[in-house]
Design a protein around this motif. Structure first.
Motif, short mmCIF file in Angstrom:
data_model
loop_
_atom_site.label_atom_id
_atom_site.label_comp_id
_atom_site.label_asym_id
_atom_site.label_seq_id
_atom_site.Cartn_x
_atom_site.Cartn_y
_atom_site.Cartn_z
N THR A 49 0.81 -1.22 0.00
CA THR A 49 0.00 0.00 0.00
C THR A 49 0.84 1.27 0.00
O THR A 49 0.31 2.37 0.14
CB THR A 49 -0.95 0.03 1.22
OG1 THR A 49 -0.19 -0.23 2.42
CG2 THR A 49 -2.05 -0.98 1.08
N THR A 51 2.53 2.80 -2.47
CA THR A 51 2.22 3.68 -3.61
C THR A 51 0.85 4.33 -3.45
O THR A 51 0.67 5.51 -3.74
CB THR A 51 2.26 2.88 -4.92
OG1 THR A 51 3.55 2.28 -5.06
CG2 THR A 51 2.01 3.78 -6.11
N LEU A 52 -0.12 3.56 -2.98
CA LEU A 52 -1.45 4.10 -2.75
C LEU A 52 -1.42 5.21 -1.70
O LEU A 52 -2.06 6.26 -1.87
CB LEU A 52 -2.39 2.98 -2.28
CG LEU A 52 -3.83 3.38 -1.95
CD1 LEU A 52 -4.54 3.89 -3.18
CD2 LEU A 52 -4.59 2.20 -1.34
N TYR A 54 1.15 7.11 -0.98
CA TYR A 54 1.86 8.26 -1.56
C TYR A 54 0.92 9.07 -2.46
O TYR A 54 0.91 10.31 -2.42
CB TYR A 54 3.07 7.77 -2.34
CG TYR A 54 3.81 8.87 -3.07
CD1 TYR A 54 4.66 9.73 -2.39
CD2 TYR A 54 3.64 9.05 -4.45
CE1 TYR A 54 5.33 10.75 -3.06
CE2 TYR A 54 4.31 10.05 -5.13
CZ TYR A 54 5.15 10.89 -4.42
OH TYR A 54 5.81 11.90 -5.09
N LYS A 55 0.14 8.39 -3.29
CA LYS A 55 -0.77 9.08 -4.20
C LYS A 55 -1.84 9.87 -3.45
O LYS A 55 -2.27 10.94 -3.89
CB LYS A 55 -1.42 8.08 -5.15
CG LYS A 55 -0.47 7.49 -6.19
CD LYS A 55 -1.19 6.49 -7.07
CE LYS A 55 -0.25 5.91 -8.12
NZ LYS A 55 -0.93 4.90 -8.99
N GLN A 56 -2.30 9.31 -2.34
CA GLN A 56 -3.36 9.96 -1.58
C GLN A 56 -2.84 10.85 -0.46
O GLN A 56 -3.64 11.44 0.29
CB GLN A 56 -4.31 8.90 -1.01
CG GLN A 56 -5.02 8.10 -2.10
CD GLN A 56 -6.12 7.22 -1.54
OE1 GLN A 56 -6.34 7.16 -0.34
NE2 GLN A 56 -6.83 6.52 -2.42
N GLY A 57 -1.52 10.96 -0.36
CA GLY A 57 -0.93 11.84 0.64
C GLY A 57 -1.16 11.40 2.07
O GLY A 57 -1.30 12.22 2.97
N ASN A 60 1.64 5.44 5.26
CA ASN A 60 1.43 4.03 4.95
C ASN A 60 0.84 3.27 6.13
O ASN A 60 0.06 2.34 5.96
CB ASN A 60 2.77 3.40 4.53
CG ASN A 60 2.57 2.08 3.81
OD1 ASN A 60 1.47 1.73 3.41
ND2 ASN A 60 3.65 1.33 3.65
N ASN A 274 4.58 -1.06 -7.37
CA ASN A 274 4.50 0.33 -7.81
C ASN A 274 3.82 0.46 -9.17
O ASN A 274 3.51 1.58 -9.58
CB ASN A 274 5.89 0.94 -7.87
CG ASN A 274 6.59 0.93 -6.53
OD1 ASN A 274 5.98 1.20 -5.50
ND2 ASN A 274 7.88 0.60 -6.53
N TYR A 275 3.61 -0.66 -9.85
CA TYR A 275 3.02 -0.63 -11.19
C TYR A 275 1.64 -1.30 -11.23
O TYR A 275 0.76 -0.86 -11.99
CB TYR A 275 3.95 -1.31 -12.20
CG TYR A 275 5.31 -0.69 -12.27
CD1 TYR A 275 5.54 0.46 -13.02
CD2 TYR A 275 6.39 -1.23 -11.57
CE1 TYR A 275 6.81 1.05 -13.08
CE2 TYR A 275 7.66 -0.66 -11.63
CZ TYR A 275 7.85 0.48 -12.38
OH TYR A 275 9.09 1.06 -12.43
N PRO A 277 -2.06 -2.05 -10.54
CA PRO A 277 -3.13 -1.16 -10.05
C PRO A 277 -3.67 -1.56 -8.67
O PRO A 277 -4.01 -0.72 -7.87
CB PRO A 277 -4.21 -1.29 -11.13
CG PRO A 277 -3.49 -1.75 -12.35
CD PRO A 277 -2.38 -2.62 -11.85
N HIS A 278 -3.76 -2.86 -8.41
CA HIS A 278 -4.32 -3.31 -7.13
C HIS A 278 -3.42 -4.40 -6.51
O HIS A 278 -3.85 -5.55 -6.36
CB HIS A 278 -5.73 -3.85 -7.33
CG HIS A 278 -6.68 -2.85 -7.91
ND1 HIS A 278 -7.20 -1.82 -7.17
CD2 HIS A 278 -7.18 -2.72 -9.16
CE1 HIS A 278 -7.99 -1.09 -7.93
NE2 HIS A 278 -7.99 -1.60 -9.15
#
Length: 399
Positions: A49, A51-52, A54-57, A60, A274-275, A277-278
């Motif tokens: 999780t 990367t998820l 990081y994208k949502q700020g 972890n 990191n690549y 999607p889920h």
């Protein structure tokens, strides 16, 4: 003196632990499997999780804490459901079916739309979503187990037995398939297995399969997600001709498995997370193999196979038909879903949205999976505990 004091301090802890373990009834191996899968789930979700977050700020750890809360909540539900006598689920199944069908209809019309699919209902004021197909699986399996066990004397009767059973299977199948075909197909397969175990005639089972094929064809070629289904099947059958965007998930899943090697890169060292999607839900098995290697992947397969073995032992020893059918249906549902998820990750099936039971990150999936485990444990508890005979009192409990 100090040694005696430390020993005295340990006694209350040991006593509390003993009482806790004493309250855990049923098959101890299944409890151990649940603990192993829960620990693996925490490790894999925390690793995948990043990367998820990081994208949502977000931190972890926030996803880890939320996921841990869901697992603890699931274990609490498992404990509660395993303490309830499994025969009471026969009556509960009727209520579940009455609630499930309107909920499935409501989800199709008013549910949250994600990737052209309406599978979730938002729970007001909580920010959480509820996937109604998880409830539908539990409802249909318990209802079929109840109906088949109660109608064994006239199981060949078309009007009294076959039509109600066929109607419930087909209605639930079509309502789920319009938004979630993979889940509907697995539930349909489990239903057919229950019909076979429940002594439905081969001719009647063939009629159910024929009806299912007609409904399936209608969903694939006429349903609202027909383009998605046709595209996924075409990508799976002809990967060399498919657009790279279409095969993106399966390609990176295969890369994760190939680079994991025999012993893996180690916990937290996945790069394909990191690549993908889920990587924390649909493709968590690929993440596990990348970090723990083929050894970890085969070990996880072995855990689910051992779970199936323990459940089959429960089915063969169950004293009542309802308990046997209930344990069989729920165990088949859990293991088929597990192997379907792993098959997609290794490229043996088209991409679906099926989570890995008790391992993938999720809300309602973890909770309803835990309830299913609890019901199986309730059946096994009935086998392990000798019945107490009360003199002068006869109690009748519905089968």
């Amino acid at each position: 003196m100090q040694a005696n004091e430390s020993a005295t301090q340990k006694l209350p802890l040991q006593g509390a632990l003993g009482r806790l373990l004493g309250n855990l009834k049923g098959d101890r191996w299944i409890w151990l499997i649940v603990i192993l899968l829960s620990v693996l789930s925490l490790l894999a979700v925390y690793s995948s999780t990043g990367t998820l977050a990081y994208k949502q700020g977000k931190a972890n750890e926030s996803y880890l804490v939320k996921h841990m809360a869901m697992i603890l909540g699931g274990i609490a539900l498992m404990y509660i459901s395993h303490k309830l006598d499994y025969r009471y689920y026969a009556g509960i199944s009727k209520i579940l079916m009455v609630v499930t069908i309107p909920l499935l209809l409501y989800t199709l019309i008013f549910g949250n739309h994600v990737n052209d699919a309406s599978r979730w209902i938002a729970i007001p004021g909580t920010g959480l979503t509820f996937q109604t197909s998880d409830l539908a699986k539990l409802a249909l399996i318990t209802y079929l187990a109840r109906t088949l066990s109660r109608k064994q004397e006239n199981i060949k009767d078309v009007k009294q037995s076959f039509i109600p059973i066929m109607g419930s299977v087909c209605v639930v199948f079509i309502l789920i398939a319009l938004a979630n075909l993979s889940t509907a197909l697995m539930l349909f397969g489990v239903s057919i297995l229950l019909l076979i175990i429940g002594r439905i005639s081969i001719k009647q089972i063939a009629v159910v399969c024929a009806a299912g094929m007609i409904l399936l064809s209608g969903v694939i070629f006429l349903g609202p997600r027909r383009k998605t289904y046709v595209s996924r099947i075409h990508t799976f059958m002809h990967p060399e001709l498919a657009n790279k965007d279409k095969s993106f998930q399966s390609d990176h899943s295969k890369i994760a498995i190939a680079t994991g090697g025999v012993f893996g890169k180690g916990p937290g060292n996945s790069t394909e997370r990191n690549y993908l999607p889920h990587p924390y839900s649909d493709f968590i098995y690929a993440t596990i193999i990348e970090e723990y290697g083929l050894v970890g992947g085969f070990a996880l397969v072995g855990v689910y196979l051992f779970l199936l073995y323990r459940c089959i032992k429960i089915v063969t020893k169950a004293p009542k038909a309802f308990g046997a059918l209930l344990a069989a249906g729920l165990s088949f549902s859990l293991t088929i879903q597990a192997f379907a998820n792993m098959a997609v990750a290794v490229g043996l099936g088209p991409v679906t949205g099926v989570p890995l039971p008790l391992v993938s990150m999720g809300g309602t999936s973890i909770l309803f999976t835990s309830v299913a485990f609890g019901i199986i444990l309730s059946v096994s508890r009935d086998i392990d505990e000798p019945r107490k005979v009360v003199v002068g009192e006869i109690r009748t409990v519905s089968q």
